[in-house]
Write an enzyme that holds these catalytic residues in place. Structure first.
Site, mmCIF file in Angstrom:
data_model
loop_
_atom_site.group_PDB
_atom_site.id
_atom_site.type_symbol
_atom_site.label_atom_id
_atom_site.label_comp_id
_atom_site.label_asym_id
_atom_site.label_seq_id
_atom_site.Cartn_x
_atom_site.Cartn_y
_atom_site.Cartn_z
ATOM 1 N N LYS A 15 0.949 -1.007 -0.050
ATOM 2 C CA LYS A 15 0.038 0.024 0.071
ATOM 3 C C LYS A 15 0.922 1.474 0.031
ATOM 4 C CE LYS A 15 0.689 1.568 4.424
ATOM 5 N NZ LYS A 15 1.158 3.063 4.780
ATOM 6 N N ALA A 112 10.030 -3.087 6.710
ATOM 7 C CA ALA A 112 10.082 -1.750 7.292
ATOM 8 C C ALA A 112 10.327 -0.874 6.303
ATOM 9 C CB ALA A 112 11.455 -2.141 8.158
ATOM 10 N N GLY A 114 7.603 1.079 5.048
ATOM 11 C CA GLY A 114 6.447 2.276 4.991
ATOM 12 C C GLY A 114 5.468 1.611 3.961
ATOM 13 N N GLY A 117 4.186 -4.160 4.221
ATOM 14 C CA GLY A 117 4.439 -5.461 3.744
ATOM 15 C C GLY A 117 4.094 -6.353 4.818
ATOM 16 N N ASP A 152 -3.122 -1.356 9.408
ATOM 17 C CA ASP A 152 -2.981 -1.259 8.044
ATOM 18 C C ASP A 152 -3.437 -2.572 7.425
ATOM 19 O OD1 ASP A 152 -1.979 1.358 7.701
ATOM 20 O OD2 ASP A 152 0.040 0.559 7.604
#
Length: 317
Positions: A15, A112, A114, A117, A152
């Site tokens: 994303k 890591a 952003g 994942g 998320d």
């Protein structure tokens, strides 16, 4: 003795946040968010197969820091499996047995970085293990479990383009008929999300409401890349660049290479660049590769976590 067991592969997308508005720290320890998510065509695949126990393995693209992904109970896939067993009543089987699985992550989304994942892997696990174990939980139950795993994760289930409220876990799909092309430049060194939020708090001690996403949503409705570029916004960008000044240099380089606009993705350190179209994205990526080792292109929006294959898997008993 080897036997065949049912298995399946679920794909989940990275994303980006074309808009990330961050409010002040709430009493519950979260920041209020007004954000827009978009799923883009960079994927992790999770393959699971029935097995008498539990195991988790990983393969990845060369640019992914595989060492940053734990394969024990700290991995979010293992935690998703635990929540599903609990939700499905599978912990109460006769004899105390619990269903197992062989799980394998093939990771293309930087760790890591952003780009959520880990959240993508969690969403893939909820879909894959729900099917593998025959639970068939309704969507609202899966979304509730997703929210327990991370802010998320619900979006990683939904995919497409969506508005996020609360601390990001309240997801509302957004009609998006656009075709948006992005260049993605991950960093070989991660950036701690808590550290970025702490720096945001230090830089914004009197932060109130999160910056509104209204302008970004209007730009998406227009379908015009130039309007979307003008509306891109990330309240965490200043904090991320303060911690890692080279991210500001990267954004300038991407815009000089022809991107309409560059942005830190979420809490960073991946930077994303919106381009006018597929050709422009390819040309900008080629220019950036002269200075940066890993430069990817992707388009959005794409689907959330979904089954891409069903298969039989050999299991040694």
């Amino acid at each position: 003795m080897a036997e065949t067991a049912p298995g399946l592969t679920v794909r989940a997308a990275a994303k980006i946040n074309p808009h990330l508005g961050v409010g002040g720290l709430r009493k519950d320890g979260f920041h209020a968010l007004d954000t827009v998510y978009q799923a883009v065509s960079l994927y992790d695949d999770l393959t699971v197969a029935a097995a008498p126990g539990w195991s988790l393995a990983l393969t990845s693209a060369p640019y992914v820091d595989a060492g940053a992904v734990p394969l024990d109970d700290r991995n979010i896939v293992a935690r998703a499996a635990g929540l599903l067993r609990e939700a499905g009543g599978l912990l109460r089987e006769v004899g105390g047995g619990t269903p197992g699985a062989e799980a394998h992550i093939h990771k293309l989304i930087p760790a890591a970085g952003g780009m959520a994942g880990g959240s993508a892997d969690a969403a893939a696990a909820l879909v894959a293990l729900d099917r593998l174990w025959g639970l068939e939980l309704p969507d609202d139950r899966l979304l509730a479990l997703a929210a327990r795993l991370g802010s998320d994760v619900p979006f990683a289930l939904v995919g497409g383009t969506a508005h996020g409220g609360g601390h990001g876990e309240v997801v509302t799909p957004v009609l998006d008929d656009g075709s948006w092309w992005w260049v993605l430049v991950p960093s070989p060194v991660g950036l701690s999300t808590p550290a970025v939020y702490r720096r945001f708090d230090e830089l914004n001690p009197s932060a109130g409401a999160a910056t509104s996403s209204d302008a970004l949503l209007a730009a998406i409705e227009s379908g015009e890349p130039e309007l979307l570029a003008d509306a891109l916004h990330n309240d965490l960008q200043a904090a991320a660049i303060d911690l890692r000044p080279e991210l500001g240099e990267l954004i300038a380089a991407g815009e000089a290479a022809g991107a309409l606009r560059g942005l830190v993705s979420g809490s960073g350190p991946t930077c994303v660049f919106l381009c006018a179209g597929a050709t422009e994205a390819r040309l900008a990526a080629e220019a950036l590769r002269a200075s940066y080792d890993v430069v990817l292109t992707a388009h959005g929006p794409v689907a959330g976590a979904h089954v891409i294959a069903r298969h039989a898997h050999e299991v040694v008993q």
